[in-house]
Design an enzyme around this catalytic site. Structure first.
Site, PDB file in Angstrom:
ATOM      1  N   ARG A 106      25.071  53.372  17.006  1.00  0.00           N
ATOM      2  CA  ARG A 106      25.394  53.548  15.592  1.00  0.00           C
ATOM      3  C   ARG A 106      26.394  52.506  15.105  1.00  0.00           C
ATOM      4  O   ARG A 106      26.248  51.959  14.003  1.00  0.00           O
ATOM      5  CB  ARG A 106      25.940  54.952  15.349  1.00  0.00           C
ATOM      6  CG  ARG A 106      26.183  55.313  13.890  1.00  0.00           C
ATOM      7  CD  ARG A 106      24.889  55.496  13.151  1.00  0.00           C
ATOM      8  NE  ARG A 106      24.383  54.294  12.494  1.00  0.00           N
ATOM      9  CZ  ARG A 106      23.105  54.071  12.253  1.00  0.00           C
ATOM     10  NH1 ARG A 106      22.181  54.919  12.632  1.00  0.00           N
ATOM     11  NH2 ARG A 106      22.725  52.956  11.648  1.00  0.00           N
ATOM     12  N   LYS A 141      36.994  42.194  -4.231  1.00  0.00           N
ATOM     13  CA  LYS A 141      36.462  43.556  -4.266  1.00  0.00           C
ATOM     14  C   LYS A 141      35.583  43.768  -3.035  1.00  0.00           C
ATOM     15  O   LYS A 141      34.374  43.572  -3.044  1.00  0.00           O
ATOM     16  CB  LYS A 141      35.688  43.796  -5.558  1.00  0.00           C
ATOM     17  CG  LYS A 141      36.591  43.781  -6.792  1.00  0.00           C
ATOM     18  CD  LYS A 141      35.799  44.020  -8.061  1.00  0.00           C
ATOM     19  CE  LYS A 141      36.711  43.964  -9.291  1.00  0.00           C
ATOM     20  NZ  LYS A 141      35.957  44.134 -10.559  1.00  0.00           N
ATOM     21  N   LYS A 173      45.914  35.749 -14.115  1.00  0.00           N
ATOM     22  CA  LYS A 173      45.031  36.558 -14.954  1.00  0.00           C
ATOM     23  C   LYS A 173      45.737  36.927 -16.249  1.00  0.00           C
ATOM     24  O   LYS A 173      46.898  36.548 -16.488  1.00  0.00           O
ATOM     25  CB  LYS A 173      44.568  37.785 -14.178  1.00  0.00           C
ATOM     26  CG  LYS A 173      43.916  37.426 -12.834  1.00  0.00           C
ATOM     27  CD  LYS A 173      43.109  38.545 -12.253  1.00  0.00           C
ATOM     28  CE  LYS A 173      41.770  38.627 -12.935  1.00  0.00           C
ATOM     29  NZ  LYS A 173      40.869  39.621 -12.288  1.00  0.00           N
ATOM     30  N   GLU A 203      42.756  32.379 -15.715  1.00  0.00           N
ATOM     31  CA  GLU A 203      41.711  33.070 -16.476  1.00  0.00           C
ATOM     32  C   GLU A 203      41.962  32.932 -17.970  1.00  0.00           C
ATOM     33  O   GLU A 203      43.088  33.122 -18.434  1.00  0.00           O
ATOM     34  CB  GLU A 203      41.706  34.549 -16.081  1.00  0.00           C
ATOM     35  CG  GLU A 203      40.746  35.415 -16.863  1.00  0.00           C
ATOM     36  CD  GLU A 203      40.897  36.878 -16.504  1.00  0.00           C
ATOM     37  OE1 GLU A 203      40.463  37.268 -15.408  1.00  0.00           O
ATOM     38  OE2 GLU A 203      41.474  37.631 -17.315  1.00  0.00           O
ATOM     39  N   ASP A 224      36.282  34.179 -18.687  1.00  0.00           N
ATOM     40  CA  ASP A 224      36.060  35.608 -18.528  1.00  0.00           C
ATOM     41  C   ASP A 224      35.125  36.178 -19.587  1.00  0.00           C
ATOM     42  O   ASP A 224      35.390  36.067 -20.785  1.00  0.00           O
ATOM     43  CB  ASP A 224      37.405  36.346 -18.564  1.00  0.00           C
ATOM     44  CG  ASP A 224      37.273  37.812 -18.220  1.00  0.00           C
ATOM     45  OD1 ASP A 224      36.509  38.137 -17.306  1.00  0.00           O
ATOM     46  OD2 ASP A 224      37.944  38.633 -18.876  1.00  0.00           O
TER      47      ASP A 224
END
Length: 302
Positions: A106, A141, A173, A203, A224
């Site tokens: 597994r 992320k 940012k 950004e 962005d």
């Protein structure tokens, strides 16, 4: 031009990641199902097969899972990480004592299916924009504890890595700009603090902010949530600032690079890339990638 070498994971990183996963799975008493039903003398052979088309990633983690449970188990990889495979392709053969093989199964499959899923999904994005100079990039992320592995899988799928963490590149940012007092001043402050070896990206959410940012000449400007038309305007603004022809713009090493982010999906990435940006960052390739279906079929030898 020399072809880029495929990425590799350090052996120590592999061992640490797999050992932690095995400890989580085996717990305090070990694999009580296998220990109670399979005799220690039994041996087995198994084959790993992919059930969907995709890109393989994580074979060495699977190998380590079997080795750490039972060093006598033999793991033979039939393909390499980064290979594209068709449904039904055999990717590995495993043989040895049945107890260790079943107990490691597994964990080995979990790493393989998860990382191969990311590599496969990244490849779909990379294929969509292969006719442009843009590169699809992952973000921060990622699943906690698995970032280096997931970013490895992104590269195997034909993507590029954004920064690994908060310590290896500057990304200013909107909240940083709001607190620090301005776009250009934030770039100058970051450069004064970090020195010449650290890349600086900022950004912006509009062309006016972009023009201000260009005066400070950051390495990268992140555009962005801009649509393809506005992205094309941004590329034109950048080219005009650096006074470059269209041909020179594509190869000039001095100019600021442009990165698009926001609303990046498999059905939008082509238009974004065709705007002329250099990079396209998206969390989709790590956070939304389905696993690649891989099976392991065992034959017990008596």
């Amino acid at each position: 031009m020399t072809a880029a070498l495929r990425p590799e994971l350090p052996a120590l990183m592999i061992e640490d990641q797999v050992r932690a996963a095995l400890n989580e799975d085996l717990g305090r008493a070990g694999d009580i199902t296998t220990l109670s039903t399979i005799g220690p003398e039994l041996t087995a052979k198994a084959g790993m097969n992919v059930r969907d088309a995709g890109v393989v990633a994580g074979l060495e983690l699977a190998r380590a899972a079997f080795r750490l449970v039972d060093p006598s188990i033999h793991f033979e990889a039939l393909v390499a990480d980064g290979d594209r495979v068709a449904p039904g392709t055999a990717i590995a053969r495993i043989s040895g004592r049945a107890r260790g093989l079943l107990s490691a199964e597994r964990v080995g499959l979990n790493f393989l299916m998860h990382l191969s899923g990311i590599a496969s999904y990244t490849a779909k994005f990379a294929d969509e924009i292969a006719h442009t100079r843009a590169k699809v990039c992952c973000t921060r992320k990622t699943i906690p504890g698995l970032r280096a592995l997931e970013k490895y899988a992104v590269r195997l799928g034909g993507g590029s890595n954004h920064r690994y963490g908060l310590d290896d590149a500057v990304l200013i940012k909107d909240n940083h700009i709001a607190v620090s007092g301005g776009v250009a001043s934030a770039v100058h402050a970051a450069r004064a603090y970090c020195g010449h070896l650290v890349k600086i990206e900022i950004e912006v959410d509009g062309l006016d902010q972009m023009r201000e940012a260009l005066t400070a000449q950051p390495d990268v400007i992140l555009l962005d949530n801009m649509g393809p038309d506005l992205l094309r305007e941004a590329v034109a603004v950048n080219r005009a600032f650096w006074q470059l022809s269209a041909d020179a713009y594509a190869v000039d090493a001095r100019r600021t690079r442009l990165e698009a982010s926001g609303n990046v999906k498999i059905d939008t990435v082509r238009a974004i890339a065709e705007s002329g940006v250099d990079y396209i960052s998206t969390s989709k390739i790590t956070m939304a990638a389905p696993t690649l279906d891989i099976g392991l079929d065992v034959v017990i030898e008596r």
